[in-house]
Design an enzyme around this catalytic site. Structure first.
Site, short mmCIF file in Angstrom:
data_model
loop_
_atom_site.label_atom_id
_atom_site.label_comp_id
_atom_site.label_asym_id
_atom_site.label_seq_id
_atom_site.Cartn_x
_atom_site.Cartn_y
_atom_site.Cartn_z
N GLU A 71 0.80 -1.23 0.00
CA GLU A 71 0.00 0.00 0.00
C GLU A 71 0.84 1.28 0.00
O GLU A 71 0.51 2.23 -0.69
CB GLU A 71 -0.98 0.01 1.18
CG GLU A 71 -2.23 -0.83 0.98
CD GLU A 71 -2.03 -2.30 1.27
OE1 GLU A 71 -0.91 -2.69 1.67
OE2 GLU A 71 -2.98 -3.09 1.10
N HIS A 140 -12.90 -4.61 7.45
CA HIS A 140 -13.32 -4.40 6.05
C HIS A 140 -14.66 -3.68 5.97
O HIS A 140 -15.36 -3.80 4.97
CB HIS A 140 -13.43 -5.73 5.30
CG HIS A 140 -12.13 -6.42 5.06
ND1 HIS A 140 -11.44 -7.07 6.05
CD2 HIS A 140 -11.37 -6.56 3.94
CE1 HIS A 140 -10.32 -7.59 5.55
NE2 HIS A 140 -10.26 -7.29 4.28
#
Lengths: 339, 328
Positions: A71, A140
């Site tokens: 990321e 999530h």
């Protein structure tokens, strides 16, 4: 020509059109094609939710790049490239993953323009999913956009309709500041509305009055706009008319539209799927208390989840997410308030 | 000593390299004095002693090539061509500073010179350099990116990610690790688990080399090879530069973590400016008079800059909310 399409299709179409329009637009992220180096199809997934499907076959691997699961490198690449002549759109799958690359967003991209005395442009877009509703549990399902709205220099977009998603994403790519584009994963398929086939931009900092009403203003964000709509329908049957204001971007925030509505209705309920402390509901409530105190006929109410991680069990998650029923209750208490 | 490509530079290029190193040295020595005198606000981290690295690398770059720097960024900024007076004014927080007084020592930047910024975050630069390199690759400009990182930054996860990512995409980028022996106060001989940083290169699928950072020519030759490889599509290179700094981590650091006499010995025996002078005069490439003239010229420049910076205008209150898209 407008036709009814899903938010999923609207975002995909916006990406196709901005890439056709501007050759400096590139896309990168984990599995945005899905299949790089693997024996099967190159565009196997087209994003973990299929939002970027078809883009790599159309625009090639030089402009649509699968990346390693890295990321910081993804966002750093996008940010650095944005200062070097490209307009990258990075996909960061879930906002929950921003922790691993937060420095590149909060200390690098957000700061360049100001810290370098106005001489840097950083036209980068980071697309990411937010929201509960799929039993995806604590890592999530979050709505972390207030964290980013807190940081000067970042623009934060929270579309609630397919029409807005397309127009706001086109605006995001054309914008010269870093933009984080928060896509509520449930809305990809839950929302379908009229979307023109041609390109158009929805400006930032302009709220949308989704529904007009004179008794109570409801400011709602992303999926909560639809929950507020359900509540407003039910309340209309009781003779209570709600005005729903969708800010569409939470930074910049259209304070004028919110205050104007509150001046007219004298009542405000703010609905936010983000955790309750320091969220947009708290911020907007403070705004109304500060700027519209004289117009308020009842205390401002906020409807947010409890201050807990997002639970996994379906019945717990359902209890976590602000419901139309909770919103309607908040409006009833506001309208029924007697000093 | 080898007679590498650096020793074959023209007289003009050699003088230019020496001038750049001398400018950095004088800049840092004067910053040290001004800071001690209480004339400079904020945190400053001095590059004195490390000049050969910035200049050895940047002498291969033009304004279209990009570098990412560290909190110890004055040397990289000067080597990349940033305006020295503008830097002085920036360190004072003047509205005429390179960043309008809004960046300061740790955020000196000038994108028109390819300087993407000193960086207050250890490990903040490598991911950004990937972007500059990706832009060069996508737009086929033939440009390269360099990220200068310290031994401390070499241990950051962002750096590891970036090295892997650069190799996966064969990006035109150099990872220059300036190993001055200390991450703040902690020794790199302890903190770098594999001993030398260069040992990490093969793990990330790129060539690596270790150079003597006190010797301009050692850095110059290794960087030249790496830049050529990057420009011709050969992908990234790791260069570990070994040397030491003449000052502490930051100004005000008492450096009690260092050995007694360490800095004195560095200044006496390992000064890159003295070593450069000895090598070029012994080889008959430049003479002392020419180098002395540069010294005098740079000293004069620094006097003028320091004076100008002390007298430079201050930012007005309206600057507080300028250059941010919205302020509440």
């Amino acid at each position: 020509m407008a036709r009814v399409i899903s938010m999923r299709k609207a975002i995909n179409e916006a990406l196709f059109q901005v890439m056709e329009e501007d050759p400096t637009v590139i896309l990168l992220g984990e599995d945005i094609a899905g299949g790089e180096g693997s024996p099967g199809d190159d565009d196997a997934w087209g994003g973990d939710m299929g939002i970027t499907k078809g883009l790599q076959p159309r625009f090639g691997k030089e402009r649509v790049m699968d990346t390693p699961i890295s990321e910081s490198a993804i966002i750093g690449t996008a940010v650095g490239a944005a200062t070097s002549g490209l307009r990258p759109v990075a996909e960061l799958m879930f906002v929950d993953f921003m922790g691993v690359c937060f420095d590149q967003i909060m200390n690098q991209a957000a700061k360049f323009r100001y810290m370098f005395g106005g001489k840097a442009r950083t036209p980068v877009v980071i697309r990411t999913q937010i929201g509960a509703g799929y039993n995806a549990a604590a890592q999530h399902s979050q709505c972390l956009y207030p964290v980013f709205a807190h940081i000067p220099g970042i623009k934060c977009v929270v579309p609630s309709s397919a029409y807005d998603a397309k127009g706001l994403l086109i605006q995001a790519v054309r914008d010269d500041d870093p933009v984080i584009f928060f896509e509520h994963k449930v809305l990809y398929d839950e929302v379908r509305d009229d979307v023109p086939e041609e390109m158009y931009a929805v400006p930032f900092g302009e709220a949308n009055i989704v529904r007009e009403g004179s008794d109570c203003t409801i400011v709602a964000i992303a999926r909560m706009v639809h929950k507020a709509g359900e509540a407003a329908e039910a309340l209309a049957g009781e003779g209570v008319e709600c005005e729903i204001v969708d800010p569409r971007t939470i930074s910049p925030l259209d304070e004028d539209a919110i205050l104007e509505s509150v001046e007219q209705t004298g009542r405000l309920v703010v609905v936010d799927e983000a955790y309750p402390r320091c969220n947009m509901a708290a911020d907007i409530a403070a705004l109304a208390a500060r700027e519209a105190f004289g117009a308020l006929r009842a205390p401002v109410r906020t409807v947010s989840p409890p201050h807990t991680p997002v639970p996994f069990a379906p019945e717990l998650e359902a209890a976590f997410i602000p419901s139309a029923g909770k919103i309607a209750d908040a409006v009833r208490r506001t309208v029924g308030y007697a000093a | 000593m080898t007679a590498g490509r650096g020793m074959q530079l023209s007289r003009e290029r050699l003088l230019e390299a020496y001038r750049s190193m001398r400018t950095i040295r004088d800049f840092e020595e004067r910053v040290h004095e001004e800071f001690e005198a209480g004339n400079l606000p904020g945190f400053v981290h001095l590059y004195a002693g490390e000049e050969a690295s910035a200049v050895g690398v940047c002498s291969h770059l033009d304004d279209g090539d990009r570098i990412c720097s560290t909190h110890r960024g004055h040397g990289h900024s000067i080597a990349k061509g940033c305006d020295v007076e503008g830097m002085w004014k920036e360190l004072h927080g003047s509205s005429e500073g390179l960043c309008g007084g809004k960046g300061g020592s740790m955020h000196v930047a000038d994108l028109s010179k390819g300087m993407m910024g000193a960086n207050g975050i250890v490990g903040g630069g490598p991911p950004l350099a990937l972007g500059a390199a990706m832009a060069a690759k996508t737009l086929k400009t033939g440009k390269v990116a360099v990220t200068f990182t310290g031994d401390g930054g070499s241990n950051q996860g962002t750096t590891f990610e970036s090295m892997n990512f650069a190799s996966v995409f064969r990006l035109p980028v150099l990872f220059v690790f300036e190993n001055n022996g200390y991450a703040e106060a902690t020794s790199s001989s302890w903190s770098v688990a594999c001993g030398d940083i260069v040992n990490r290169a093969p793990a990330f699928g790129m060539p690596g080399t270790q150079v003597d950072g006190f010797d301009f020519f050692s850095v110059h030759d290794a960087a030249g090879e790496a830049v050529e490889r990057a420009r011709s599509g050969g992908g990234p290179t790791l260069i570990e530069v070994r040397f030491g700094r003449f000052y502490g981590h930051h100004e005000g650091d008492n450096q009690s973590y260092r050995a007694a006499g360490e800095v004195d010995a560095l200044r006496r025996d390992r000064d890159c400016l003295k070593i450069f002078r000895r090598r070029v005069t012994e080889a008959g490439l430049l003479d002392d008079a020419g180098l002395d003239a540069v010294d005098a010229d740079v000293a004069g420049l620094m006097d003028r800059c320091v004076e100008a910076a002390r007298a430079a205008p201050r930012p007005t209150p309206d600057q507080l909310t300028a250059d941010v898209y919205v302020s509440y």
